[in-house]
Design an enzyme around this catalytic site. Structure first.
Site, PDB file in Angstrom:
ATOM      1  CG  ASP A 252      -2.007   1.003   1.193  1.00 18.85           C
ATOM      2  OD1 ASP A 252      -2.089   1.727   0.174  1.00 18.85           O
ATOM      3  OD2 ASP A 252      -2.783   1.078   2.154  1.00 18.85           O
TER       4      ASP A 252
ATOM      5  CG  ASP B  13      -3.181   3.996  -3.582  1.00 21.41           C
ATOM      6  OD1 ASP B  13      -4.092   3.181  -3.836  1.00 21.41           O
ATOM      7  OD2 ASP B  13      -3.270   4.845  -2.672  1.00 21.41           O
ATOM      8  CD  GLU B  14      -5.528  -0.965  -1.862  1.00 21.16           C
ATOM      9  OE1 GLU B  14      -5.312  -1.860  -1.016  1.00 21.16           O
ATOM     10  OE2 GLU B  14      -6.488  -0.184  -1.782  1.00 21.16           O
TER      11      GLU B  14
END
Length: 414
Positions: free
Chosen positions: A12, A108-109
């Site tokens: 993350d 973003d993860e």
């Protein structure tokens, strides 16, 4: 032969958009910054903020005016979508250099299954080497959760930020998770937590030990699945292809001012329906249900859904259903935000439409064409002529979901 234990990483990125801006402009490092929409259009909500801003009491989703009140030195930046997409692609390219079993979840993860990777070290040291490589090559911080399944890995990555590496084993669930409020569990939102509270489930431990029959009665399959997660059970694999599974297509908009005029509201619903229909068309998709989202001036959210018999993709029908649902939900309160979403979408080429009194005439008009096609195929061969072919359309702005989902285009195999 003993089955090899699964090792799942959840990576993350920390304050991703703000971190990308700081990497792009090093003079912003160490300063309180935030990425926000346009305050003049009442979209002045913080999309993300740096950890320096968080230390001053600023947080994501806070309004711009309140953030500036808490932190007068806060530096506000407009979102740079292409910059974030480029950083996301570079990050996922790094992850795929270790294993093809990488599942992006958002810009973003993502998850990595490193069970079969020759690490040459323990899992924590391996995770740290990935984390440091992302810092070295992209100048972006991240947190990594390590666990035997996706749920626990996701939970672990949230435990230590920024730049954290956390291991969460199944045997530790009762000690580390059960005492926490149920709303802190991944997959449980405010609405679900309130339902849980109604029948005495306040902590993750309460959920883990609740009677399956009660959970099924109150929440159906979702209740059973969440109970399994609360016990550390999650059999989902890391699926690199799941990033392409579109489940819904929707659009929402924050209104410039609180609206109570019905004509204005219906104009907005029509524009949203046009956008949703255009995006469905660009992806050759149809849906089986529709949901409207209403947020009033007091930030109270309401949703209402309806399942349809036939495939849903035309602007006219989307608008009619959205309007009907709106009037069945709205109680004359001032409206701040409206949204329209078509759910349970699928490829139109794979669907069969049910005839009804409403579309029979349309199909009847096509009957002579279908007979002609059949005659030509009989005479010259089945591949000579076809009723229609699926043409891959050029993506348009309307085909996009949101800037946090446009990153999916970067994962297509060229």
């Amino acid at each position: 032969m003993q089955r090899k234990a699964r090792i799942i990483f959840h990576l993350d990125m920390n304050s991703f958009y703000a971190s990308v801006e700081q990497a792009h402009d090093p003079s912003l490092k160490g300063k309180a910054i935030a990425v926000a929409g346009d305050p003049k259009q009442r979209r002045g909500i913080l999309v993300t903020c740096s950890y320096e801003a968080r230390a001053k009491g600023v947080y994501t989703t806070m309004s711009v005016w309140e953030a500036k009140r808490k932190c007068p030195e806060l530096i506000l930046l407009p979102p740079n979508f292409e910059r974030y997409r480029a950083a996301s692609k570079a990050m996922f390219d790094i992850l795929r250099s270790y294993t093809p079993l990488v599942e992006p979840v958002s810009i973003d993860e993502g998850y990595m299954d490193v069970s079969d990777v020759e690490m040459g070290q323990d899992a924590v040291a391996f995770a740290e080497s990935i984390q440091q490589r992302i810092i070295r090559e992209l100048d972006l911080p991240s947190s990594i959760g390590i666990a035997p399944n996706k749920f626990l890995a996701k939970t672990a990555s949230n435990m230590k930020k920024p730049m954290g590496i956390t291991v969460l084993r199944k045997r530790e669930v009762a000690e580390k998770l059960w005492p926490l409020p149920v709303i802190e569990m991944h997959g449980v939102g405010e609405s679900t937590s309130k339902k849980f509270e109604e029948f005495g489930i306040n902590t993750i431990g309460d959920l883990a030990n609740a009677a399956p029959g009660l959970l099924k009665e109150k929440l159906g399959k979702v209740g059973i699945r969440l109970s399994e997660r609360a016990n550390g059970i999650d059999n989902r694999g890391v699926d690199p292809e799941s990033v392409f599974d579109t489940k819904s297509v929707g659009n929402s908009t924050t209104l410039p001012y609180d609206v109570t005029d019905v004509d204005e509201i219906e104009k907005v619903l029509r524009l949203l329906s046009i956008k949703v229909a255009a995006r469905l068309e660009s992806k050759n998709l149809a849906g089986r249900s529709i949901t409207i989202h209403i947020r009033d001036a007091n930030w109270k959210n309401k949703t209402r859904s309806k399942t349809v018999t036939n495939r849903l993709f035309e602007e006219k029908e989307i608008f009619q259903l959205a309007t009907t649902l709106f009037h069945a939900t709205w109680k004359d309160e001032p409206i701040r935000l409206l949204g329209v979403t078509v759910n349970n979408v699928y490829d139109k080429g794979e669907s069969v439409e049910q005839l009804s009194i409403f579309n029979f005439e349309e199909h009847a008009k096509e009957e002579p064409i279908l007979k002609l096609v059949e005659q030509l195929q009989t005479k010259f061969g089945k591949d000579t002529i076809k009723r229609g072919i699926k043409v891959k359309k050029k993506p348009s702005l309307e085909s996009k979901t949101s800037f946090s989902k446009d990153f999916l285009d970067d994962h297509e195999k060229k």
